[in-house]
Write a protein that holds these residues in place. Structure first.
Motif, short mmCIF file in Angstrom:
data_model
loop_
_atom_site.label_atom_id
_atom_site.label_comp_id
_atom_site.label_asym_id
_atom_site.label_seq_id
_atom_site.Cartn_x
_atom_site.Cartn_y
_atom_site.Cartn_z
N TYR A 24 0.86 -1.19 0.00
CA TYR A 24 0.00 0.00 0.00
C TYR A 24 0.89 1.24 0.00
CZ TYR A 24 0.61 -1.18 4.93
OH TYR A 24 1.12 -1.55 6.12
N GLY A 25 0.28 2.40 -0.32
CA GLY A 25 1.04 3.62 -0.61
C GLY A 25 1.99 4.03 0.51
N PHE A 26 1.51 4.03 1.73
CA PHE A 26 2.35 4.55 2.81
C PHE A 26 3.56 3.65 3.06
CE2 PHE A 26 3.05 5.00 7.53
CZ PHE A 26 3.75 6.20 7.42
N SER A 27 3.37 2.31 2.93
CA SER A 27 4.51 1.42 3.16
C SER A 27 5.53 1.57 2.02
CB SER A 27 4.04 -0.03 3.29
OG SER A 27 3.43 -0.43 2.09
N VAL A 28 5.05 1.88 0.81
CA VAL A 28 5.98 2.14 -0.30
C VAL A 28 6.81 3.38 0.03
CG1 VAL A 28 6.14 2.81 -2.73
CG2 VAL A 28 4.52 1.05 -2.05
N MET A 29 6.13 4.37 0.58
CA MET A 29 6.85 5.60 0.96
C MET A 29 7.90 5.30 2.02
SD MET A 29 3.62 8.18 1.12
CE MET A 29 4.33 9.20 2.37
N GLU A 30 7.50 4.50 2.99
CA GLU A 30 8.45 4.18 4.08
C GLU A 30 9.63 3.39 3.56
OE1 GLU A 30 6.53 4.11 8.42
OE2 GLU A 30 6.12 2.32 7.22
N VAL A 39 5.02 9.28 -4.81
CA VAL A 39 4.62 7.87 -4.80
C VAL A 39 3.24 7.66 -5.41
CG1 VAL A 39 4.01 5.96 -3.26
CG2 VAL A 39 6.12 7.21 -2.92
N TYR A 40 2.25 8.44 -4.94
CA TYR A 40 0.88 8.17 -5.39
C TYR A 40 0.68 8.41 -6.89
CZ TYR A 40 -0.17 7.46 -0.52
OH TYR A 40 -0.17 6.96 0.74
N LEU B 32 -9.41 11.09 -2.72
CA LEU B 32 -9.67 11.53 -1.34
C LEU B 32 -9.79 10.33 -0.41
CD1 LEU B 32 -10.14 13.99 0.46
CD2 LEU B 32 -12.56 13.83 -0.02
N GLN B 33 -10.45 9.30 -0.93
CA GLN B 33 -10.63 8.10 -0.11
C GLN B 33 -9.27 7.47 0.22
OE1 GLN B 33 -13.01 5.10 -2.01
NE2 GLN B 33 -13.20 3.88 -0.16
N GLU B 34 -8.39 7.39 -0.79
CA GLU B 34 -7.09 6.77 -0.55
C GLU B 34 -6.24 7.62 0.41
OE1 GLU B 34 -4.95 5.65 -4.03
OE2 GLU B 34 -3.33 4.71 -2.89
N TRP B 35 -6.26 8.95 0.18
CA TRP B 35 -5.49 9.84 1.06
C TRP B 35 -5.97 9.72 2.51
CZ3 TRP B 35 -6.13 14.48 -2.72
CH2 TRP B 35 -5.07 14.51 -3.63
N THR B 36 -7.33 9.76 2.65
CA THR B 36 -7.89 9.75 4.01
C THR B 36 -7.53 8.43 4.71
OG1 THR B 36 -9.74 10.90 2.99
CG2 THR B 36 -10.00 10.32 5.26
N GLY B 66 2.08 16.58 0.77
CA GLY B 66 2.39 15.76 -0.41
C GLY B 66 1.15 15.54 -1.26
N ALA B 67 -0.02 15.54 -0.61
CA ALA B 67 -1.27 15.37 -1.36
C ALA B 67 -1.44 16.49 -2.37
CB ALA B 67 -2.45 15.35 -0.40
#
Lengths: 105, 504
Positions: A24-30, A39-40, B32-36, B66-67
């Motif tokens: 998932y996105g945050f773990s890729v960032m980490e 990343v996104y 928005l859903q993914e960011w949240t 970053g968003a």
């Protein structure tokens, strides 16, 4: 998309991170140290190029663990082939983000 | 959850929602859903696991900021944004179309604004050259009453050699009792009964005032429409103005009142009214000059010295109503003249030198270039005229004097800027296809100006040539030059740009 698609180092790093289990996105960032502003959009481009695919976690699973559902990413067959060809171009990629138990791309 | 934590979370969510506004609408909910969702995990990882710290807050804030980068990146790479990257004014046809739309918009706005309609239409008053507004010395431009009732009375009673008639009015705030519990505050002018006769205007639906001793009241059309719902049956009704009964006898059409003072209604007092006004009350005086006299100037402001009631000489400014309300088109013409005078100080006037192979250009191409220049000029004039009128009369609270200043200043500035833009825009266009030149590149070095030149080279995207603009004007390279390219260069330029050569 052809398996020999040329990837930028950042995109290859993200593919490697997903392959290494950061799904998932945050773990890729980490894992990669890349900021969210990179990343996104990169994940979206990789998905558009059919190198990865994404799916939302079931709401019931998230509810049972009292957390919001996550969006998971997974390498496609083409993505795995592209990552393998990227290893030739970026030999240090596998050393930067090692895959669990040295699993080949 | 403690209050600072809760407020930080609200702030983070608000930042993500703001970032989502930058994302194209169709993709917004997904992003928005993914960011949240991710924010929750970022929060867990940074704050819950590591404990609250400055570093943890910074990481969470970095995720939220970053968003914005995500959204900007997405917007920049979306196909719609890419297809709109060329400015609207690049093509000559688009430029003319844009100016035409702007001219129509300003004209339509001018038609909608009642202040503009009033300013543009001819004066409603009869014989304005001989209608004189009299005010105290040096206060002709001041929108406050300056003539005392005592002075007015003494002028009326004295034998006149200069003026044939006088009218007096004095605005004040009064309550008009329309119905029980409905008494709006109005600006009512107590006026001498000859005011409208002197000006030469007649109220609509006017009825002859009955000799019943009730003073007649004339309503402004705006008041009649807003307070009385444009009811014609209101004529003849008796209402109470303050404590006095008054009878509504007519409606003064919009635009008929162009004298100083904002007035909602006029209370026409009988002839003996002048004697009843307190001596210190100040009002406005309008006089009719005897047309047979040639001693006074026919135009402009002039000064009148008259003995005061206490036998001291007093001086008064006299200005004819024709000069008091100058024609807006006259103001525009004057600013046009000033702008043309000032233009050479802001930019060079030549359109550029095109010497090389000039004879090869077809006459239709040369004509098209001139038609484009004159089209821009012809469209800019109405845009500035109506635009400055719109600006000057946008609000009804602006006094007529301020409107004139506003129109003059805005018209001058806009004309000067517009003329400068027209000339600079024309110089930056390809003389063949009239597209704006692109890809500016620095050429040469100032130290080598003796044998070469230095400046900027611009390119026509259609492959018609290169424009060389010198940075330092020399005796052999003083002004910009066009270098025409022959058709053999065409293959280097895109087909679309070449095809658009004859667009205008």
């Amino acid at each position: 998309m052809a398996a020999e698609t040329k990837l930028s180092h950042t995109a290859a790093l993200i593919l490697q991170a997903i392959h290494a289990g950061s799904v998932y996105g945050f773990s890729v960032m980490e894992m990669t140290g890349l900021p969210s502003g990179t990343v996104y959009p990169a994940l979206r481009r990789l998905e558009r190029d059919e190198l990865i695919r994404s799916h939302w976690e079931q709401q019931s699973i998230a509810d049972s663990e009292q957390r919001p559902p996550r969006k998971y990413y997974k390498l496609t067959r083409v993505g795995k082939a592209t990552l393998e060809s990227s290893h030739k171009r970026y030999p240090l990629l596998a050393k930067l983000i090692p895959t669990p138990e040295g699993e080949p791309a | 959850m403690s209050l600072p934590k809760a407020s930080a979370k609200i702030l983070h969510l608000a930042a993500l929602k703001c970032a989502a506004l930058l994302v194209p609408t169709r993709q917004r909910p997904e992003w928005l859903q993914e960011w949240t969702s991710e924010l929750w995990y970022v929060h867990q990882a940074c704050i819950t696991e590591r404990g609250p710290s400055w570093q943890a807050e910074r990481d969470t804030a970095a995720f939220c900021l970053g968003a914005f980068n995500d959204a900007i990146c997405l917007r920049c790479n979306s196909p719609r944004t890419k297809s709109h990257k060329s400015p609207v004014l690049h093509s000559a046809a688009h430029c003319v179309l844009f100016l035409t739309i702007l001219a129509i918009t300003t004209w339509c706005l001018a038609l909608r604004l009642p202040g503009v309609r009033t300013a543009v239409q001819p004066t409603p008053y009869r014989d304005t050259r001989n209608l004189i507004a009299i005010s105290a010395n040096g206060r002709a431009e001041t929108p406050v009453p300056t003539i005392s009732a005592e002075q007015y009375r003494s002028w009326r009673n004295r034998t006149q050699h200069l003026f044939a008639d006088f009218a007096f009015y004095q605005p004040s705030i009064k309550l008009l009792h329309i119905a029980p519990h409905h008494a709006p505050q109005l600006s009512v002018a107590r006026a001498s009964s000859n005011l409208f006769d002197l000006l030469g205007v007649s109220p609509s639906f006017a009825t002859q005032p009955a000799h019943d001793g009730i003073p007649p009241l004339v309503l402004s059309e705006k008041l009649w429409r807003t307070t009385f719902n444009a009811d014609p049956e209101i004529i003849g009704r008796t209402l109470k103005l303050g404590l006095r009964p008054v009878k509504i006898v007519g409606i003064l059409p919009d635009g008929s009142w162009q004298l100083p003072g904002t007035v909602d209604a006029w209370l026409l007092e009988p002839d003996n009214y002048a004697a009843a006004i307190p001596a210190t009350t100040r009002g406005y005086v309008i006089a009719r000059r005897d047309p047979s006299l040639s001693q006074t100037p026919s135009a402009g402001t002039w000064r009148l010295f008259i003995p005061q009631p206490d036998d001291k000489p007093g001086s008064f400014d006299c200005i004819s109503l024709a000069d008091r309300n100058p024609d807006p088109f006259g103001i525009f013409t004057f600013t046009l003249f000033l702008a043309l005078l000032a233009l050479p100080a802001t930019t060079s006037l030549p359109l550029g030198e095109y010497p090389a192979n000039r004879h090869n250009l077809r006459w239709s191409i040369k004509l098209r270039r001139w038609i484009f220049l004159w089209s821009k000029l012809a469209l800019i004039l109405p845009i500035v005229y109506f635009g400055s009128l719109d600006l000057a009369h946008f609000s009804t609270t602006i006094t007529p004097e301020a409107s004139q200043y506003l129109q003059g200043i805005s018209s001058f500035c806009a004309l000067l800027f517009a003329f400068r833009w027209i000339l600079r825009d024309q110089r930056k266009r390809c003389p063949v296809c009239l597209r704006l030149l692109t890809n500016p590149a620095r050429v040469g070095q100032p130290s080598r100006n003796f044998l070469a030149w230095n400046g900027t080279e611009l390119m026509c995207a259609g492959g018609h040539g290169l424009l060389h603009v010198p940075e330092i004007a020399t005796s052999w390279f003083g002004t910009q030059r066009w270098l025409y390219l022959d058709p053999s260069w065409k293959s280097l330029f895109s087909e679309t740009a070449s095809a658009s050569a004859g667009i205008f």
